[in-house]
Design a protein around this motif. Sequence first.
Motif, PDB file in Angstrom:
ATOM      1  N   LYS A   1       1.188   9.275  -6.086  1.00 45.45           N
ATOM      2  CA  LYS A   1       1.614  10.670  -5.914  1.00 45.45           C
ATOM      3  C   LYS A   1       2.443  11.166  -7.085  1.00 45.45           C
ATOM      4  O   LYS A   1       2.366  12.340  -7.451  1.00 45.45           O
ATOM      5  CB  LYS A   1       2.409  10.825  -4.615  1.00 45.45           C
ATOM      6  CG  LYS A   1       1.578  10.759  -3.349  1.00 45.45           C
ATOM      7  CD  LYS A   1       2.355  11.270  -2.138  1.00 45.45           C
ATOM      8  CE  LYS A   1       3.614  10.477  -1.888  1.00 45.45           C
ATOM      9  NZ  LYS A   1       4.346  10.965  -0.701  1.00 45.45           N
TER      10      LYS A   1
ATOM     11  N   TRP B   1       0.845   4.167  -2.875  1.00 49.26           N
ATOM     12  CA  TRP B   1       0.665   5.581  -2.561  1.00 49.26           C
ATOM     13  C   TRP B   1       1.752   6.424  -3.223  1.00 49.26           C
ATOM     14  O   TRP B   1       1.464   7.474  -3.813  1.00 49.26           O
ATOM     15  CB  TRP B   1       0.668   5.783  -1.056  1.00 49.26           C
ATOM     16  CG  TRP B   1       0.738   7.202  -0.593  1.00 49.26           C
ATOM     17  CD1 TRP B   1       1.707   7.773   0.168  1.00 49.26           C
ATOM     18  CD2 TRP B   1      -0.215   8.243  -0.856  1.00 49.26           C
ATOM     19  NE1 TRP B   1       1.432   9.099   0.396  1.00 49.26           N
ATOM     20  CE2 TRP B   1       0.257   9.421  -0.218  1.00 49.26           C
ATOM     21  CE3 TRP B   1      -1.415   8.296  -1.567  1.00 49.26           C
ATOM     22  CZ2 TRP B   1      -0.429  10.634  -0.281  1.00 49.26           C
ATOM     23  CZ3 TRP B   1      -2.095   9.514  -1.638  1.00 49.26           C
ATOM     24  CH2 TRP B   1      -1.608  10.655  -1.000  1.00 49.26           C
ATOM     25  N   GLU B   2       2.998   5.969  -3.141  1.00 50.42           N
ATOM     26  CA  GLU B   2       4.100   6.706  -3.757  1.00 50.42           C
ATOM     27  C   GLU B   2       3.941   6.748  -5.275  1.00 50.42           C
ATOM     28  O   GLU B   2       4.194   7.780  -5.910  1.00 50.42           O
ATOM     29  CB  GLU B   2       5.436   6.057  -3.384  1.00 50.42           C
ATOM     30  CG  GLU B   2       5.803   6.176  -1.919  1.00 50.42           C
ATOM     31  CD  GLU B   2       5.891   7.621  -1.455  1.00 50.42           C
ATOM     32  OE1 GLU B   2       6.432   8.449  -2.213  1.00 50.42           O
ATOM     33  OE2 GLU B   2       5.421   7.904  -0.341  1.00 50.42           O
TER      34      GLU B   2
ATOM     35  N   THR C   1      -8.611   6.880  -3.823  1.00 59.36           N
ATOM     36  CA  THR C   1      -8.495   5.515  -3.306  1.00 59.36           C
ATOM     37  C   THR C   1      -8.683   4.433  -4.372  1.00 59.36           C
ATOM     38  O   THR C   1      -8.044   3.387  -4.296  1.00 59.36           O
ATOM     39  CB  THR C   1      -9.497   5.275  -2.164  1.00 59.36           C
ATOM     40  OG1 THR C   1     -10.839   5.476  -2.638  1.00 59.36           O
ATOM     41  CG2 THR C   1      -9.222   6.228  -1.010  1.00 59.36           C
TER      42      THR C   1
ATOM     43  N   LEU D   1      -9.963   0.957   2.558  1.00 63.57           N
ATOM     44  CA  LEU D   1      -9.433   2.186   1.960  1.00 63.57           C
ATOM     45  C   LEU D   1     -10.504   2.893   1.138  1.00 63.57           C
ATOM     46  O   LEU D   1     -10.672   4.117   1.227  1.00 63.57           O
ATOM     47  CB  LEU D   1      -8.232   1.833   1.075  1.00 63.57           C
ATOM     48  CG  LEU D   1      -7.551   2.987   0.326  1.00 63.57           C
ATOM     49  CD1 LEU D   1      -6.861   3.918   1.317  1.00 63.57           C
ATOM     50  CD2 LEU D   1      -6.539   2.443  -0.678  1.00 63.57           C
TER      51      LEU D   1
ATOM     52  N   LEU E   1       0.823  -1.203   0.000  1.00 63.21           N
ATOM     53  CA  LEU E   1       0.000   0.000   0.000  1.00 63.21           C
ATOM     54  C   LEU E   1       0.860   1.259   0.000  1.00 63.21           C
ATOM     55  O   LEU E   1       0.517   2.257  -0.655  1.00 63.21           O
ATOM     56  CB  LEU E   1      -0.934  -0.001   1.209  1.00 63.21           C
ATOM     57  CG  LEU E   1      -2.034  -1.079   1.215  1.00 63.21           C
ATOM     58  CD1 LEU E   1      -2.839  -1.015   2.504  1.00 63.21           C
ATOM     59  CD2 LEU E   1      -2.945  -0.912   0.011  1.00 63.21           C
ATOM     60  N   SER E   2       1.971   1.210   0.711  1.00 62.87           N
ATOM     61  CA  SER E   2       2.882   2.347   0.739  1.00 62.87           C
ATOM     62  C   SER E   2       3.477   2.611  -0.642  1.00 62.87           C
ATOM     63  O   SER E   2       3.558   3.766  -1.100  1.00 62.87           O
ATOM     64  CB  SER E   2       4.009   2.091   1.750  1.00 62.87           C
ATOM     65  OG  SER E   2       4.946   3.143   1.750  1.00 62.87           O
TER      66      SER E   2
ATOM     67  N   ILE F   1      -5.420   4.045  -6.305  1.00 62.35           N
ATOM     68  CA  ILE F   1      -4.446   3.400  -5.425  1.00 62.35           C
ATOM     69  C   ILE F   1      -4.726   1.908  -5.341  1.00 62.35           C
ATOM     70  O   ILE F   1      -3.807   1.084  -5.292  1.00 62.35           O
ATOM     71  CB  ILE F   1      -4.472   4.045  -4.021  1.00 62.35           C
ATOM     72  CG1 ILE F   1      -3.883   5.456  -4.076  1.00 62.35           C
ATOM     73  CG2 ILE F   1      -3.687   3.196  -3.014  1.00 62.35           C
ATOM     74  CD1 ILE F   1      -3.966   6.210  -2.767  1.00 62.35           C
TER      75      ILE F   1
END
Length: 218
Positions: free
Chosen positions: A30, A26-27, A187, A172, A22-23, A190
């Motif tokens: 972004k 997210w990156e 979300t 999420l 998940l991290s 993602i």
Amino acid sequence: MNQTKIQRIIDSGVDFNIEEILSKAWEMFKSQALLHIGFMAMIAAIQVCFSLYLEDITFLYAIFLSPPLVCGFYLVANRQNQGEPVDFQNYFDGFKYWWDLVSTNLISSVVVILGLILFIVPGIYLLVGYMFSLLFVIYGGFDFWTSMELSRRLVHTNWLKFFLFGLALLALNIAGFLFLMVGLLVTVPITYLAVYILFEELTIDAVEEEPKNTAIHG
């Protein structure tokens, strides 16, 4: 992708860190946030138009348009991962695989629905198990049944972990919905990016040296 190598991965079993996936998603989000949000907004607008003005044929969107559109996130994620330039038209590359994606999505959905109606538990098992079916179509070039079975067998090696991963994605998107639904523009992309990242990490050893438009490259 080499099917023999995929089988070796299945035989050896898989594991992963949900928080780490998940991290990374997210990156990745972004780094191209405006494009991801813009494409998601376009999809949402199409869905709203069908719901308001074409209600009687909304099922046609779900069958024929949704699979290649959502797979646009997978294909853009692959480009991002390779450090290749991304523009808005790349999200529509899923239509290059249109028939295979439509047939795989339709058949797997029917099987899942039958499982839910008849026995519930098998339906839930298959709903999780088929999460990589469309990715095997795109990056493996497999037919619908092979893609569905490879996905199911891969997930089966650690089904509970994949189920928890699915619950994390569901949570999420519930959070995104609670933000006046606007949060879904963040979300949902993602979610697809996370599924792609997980798929790539699990199957990277099965990738053969092929042209970039037909394989995931690590």
